[in-house]
Design an enzyme around this catalytic site. Sequence first.
Site, short mmCIF file in Angstrom:
data_model
loop_
_atom_site.label_atom_id
_atom_site.label_comp_id
_atom_site.label_asym_id
_atom_site.label_seq_id
_atom_site.Cartn_x
_atom_site.Cartn_y
_atom_site.Cartn_z
N ALA A 1 0.82 -1.21 0.00
CA ALA A 1 0.00 0.00 0.00
C ALA A 1 0.86 1.26 0.00
O ALA A 1 0.74 2.11 -0.89
CB ALA A 1 -0.92 -0.02 1.21
N CYS B 1 23.64 4.68 15.48
CA CYS B 1 23.99 6.01 14.97
C CYS B 1 24.95 6.81 15.84
O CYS B 1 25.27 7.94 15.52
CB CYS B 1 22.72 6.82 14.66
SG CYS B 1 21.87 7.49 16.09
N PHE C 1 8.98 -5.01 11.19
CA PHE C 1 9.96 -4.28 11.98
C PHE C 1 11.39 -4.76 11.71
O PHE C 1 12.33 -3.97 11.73
CB PHE C 1 9.62 -4.43 13.46
CG PHE C 1 10.22 -3.35 14.29
CD1 PHE C 1 9.80 -2.04 14.15
CD2 PHE C 1 11.23 -3.64 15.19
CE1 PHE C 1 10.37 -1.03 14.91
CE2 PHE C 1 11.80 -2.63 15.95
CZ PHE C 1 11.38 -1.33 15.82
N GLU C 2 11.54 -6.06 11.44
CA GLU C 2 12.88 -6.62 11.19
C GLU C 2 13.54 -5.89 10.03
O GLU C 2 14.70 -5.50 10.10
CB GLU C 2 12.79 -8.11 10.81
CG GLU C 2 11.97 -8.97 11.73
CD GLU C 2 12.71 -9.40 12.99
OE1 GLU C 2 12.05 -9.82 13.93
OE2 GLU C 2 13.96 -9.29 13.02
N CYS D 1 -1.85 -5.30 9.54
CA CYS D 1 -3.03 -5.15 8.69
C CYS D 1 -3.79 -6.47 8.57
O CYS D 1 -4.99 -6.48 8.32
CB CYS D 1 -2.63 -4.67 7.31
SG CYS D 1 -1.83 -3.07 7.36
ZN LIG Z 1 20.23 6.01 16.80
#
Ligand SMILES: [Zn+2]
Length: 341
Positions: free
Chosen positions: A36, A245, A129-130, A183
């Site tokens: 979608a 990060c 999510f993976e 969904c």
């Molecule tokens: Zn981060």
Amino acid sequence: MLETNRYQRQVLFVPIGETGQTKLSQSHVLIVGAGALGSSSAEALTRAGIGQLTLIDRDYVEESNLQRQQLFSETDMKQKTPKAIAARQRLAEVNHHVQIHAIVGDAEVDILRKVVPEADLIIDATDNFETRLILNDIAQKYQKPWIYGAVVASYGITFTVLPDKTPCLQCLQAYIPAYGATCDSVGIIQPVVQKVVSHQVTEALKLLTGNEADLSGKLISFDLWKNAHTEIDIAALRKKDCPSCSENRSYPNLAYESRMKTTKLCGRNTVQLRSQRKSTDLSEVAKELQKNKQIKLFQNPYLLSFEIDSYRVVLFQDGRTLVHGTMDQQEAKKIYHRYLG
Ligand SMILES: [Zn+2]
């Protein structure tokens, strides 16, 4: 040479103008997932005159997709055309100037390593999510902006990640709804897709036309049905010790050991999956699954089991899942992501 008439209304829009339009025509966007969110953002960027699009998707078109996946037709469904291919066919009819690369397959680390360096930015249109965690790390590694987007029921959420500038998905995990609702378990209405895509594509246009100062800087979430809208300023939420990060980053989601493992269980019609999610709150998962009346649920203090179609899925507290009813590892993964996110 730009087709000035074709893009005239967009060129008239001052922040884009001729310069922005030229930049768009030289840009390459990677869209991960052609369901979608993916079909809707691909169409928007194709109409906007993007130079190149790469689409990755592992599925083929099914009847239940047609309610919201705007690039697909009943013919695609009857022919079981892979979504990436069906999308490319339709997009070529919309704007033949756009170069479209279609990849039929899982958005796994090895494929992403090849396509991410080629792209100027990534739009997240996956359903699990993976994959988003992998996308998060690979985007940091190759210093590419990516735009998170997720939808379920009447709820949507989106934010933009700029490498080394904003928090990443790992940093923001606490602000994202826990897994369980998908969904396929609680359904979805189509307008919620358009709303998330509106945010994603607008952010993409800002980035690609050199209007970075106009980016939202917010995690936006909403429930269209409940008339709720929330914005969280994310600037201060970057974690100093983030494994994806921070200065001491290790990109944990790209490591072979942390990827989802699937094993066929010998002599049984069963596949075992081992997720990188460390602990699982089974009662949370059960609560979400209960919303789907077709699912037969069973729970004890150690495991949660549910039946749907010809499958029986058993989740253990340690992140292990058994999918009974198939020997096919890809199929087992699909069932897992379908009902557990
Ligand atoms: Zn981060």
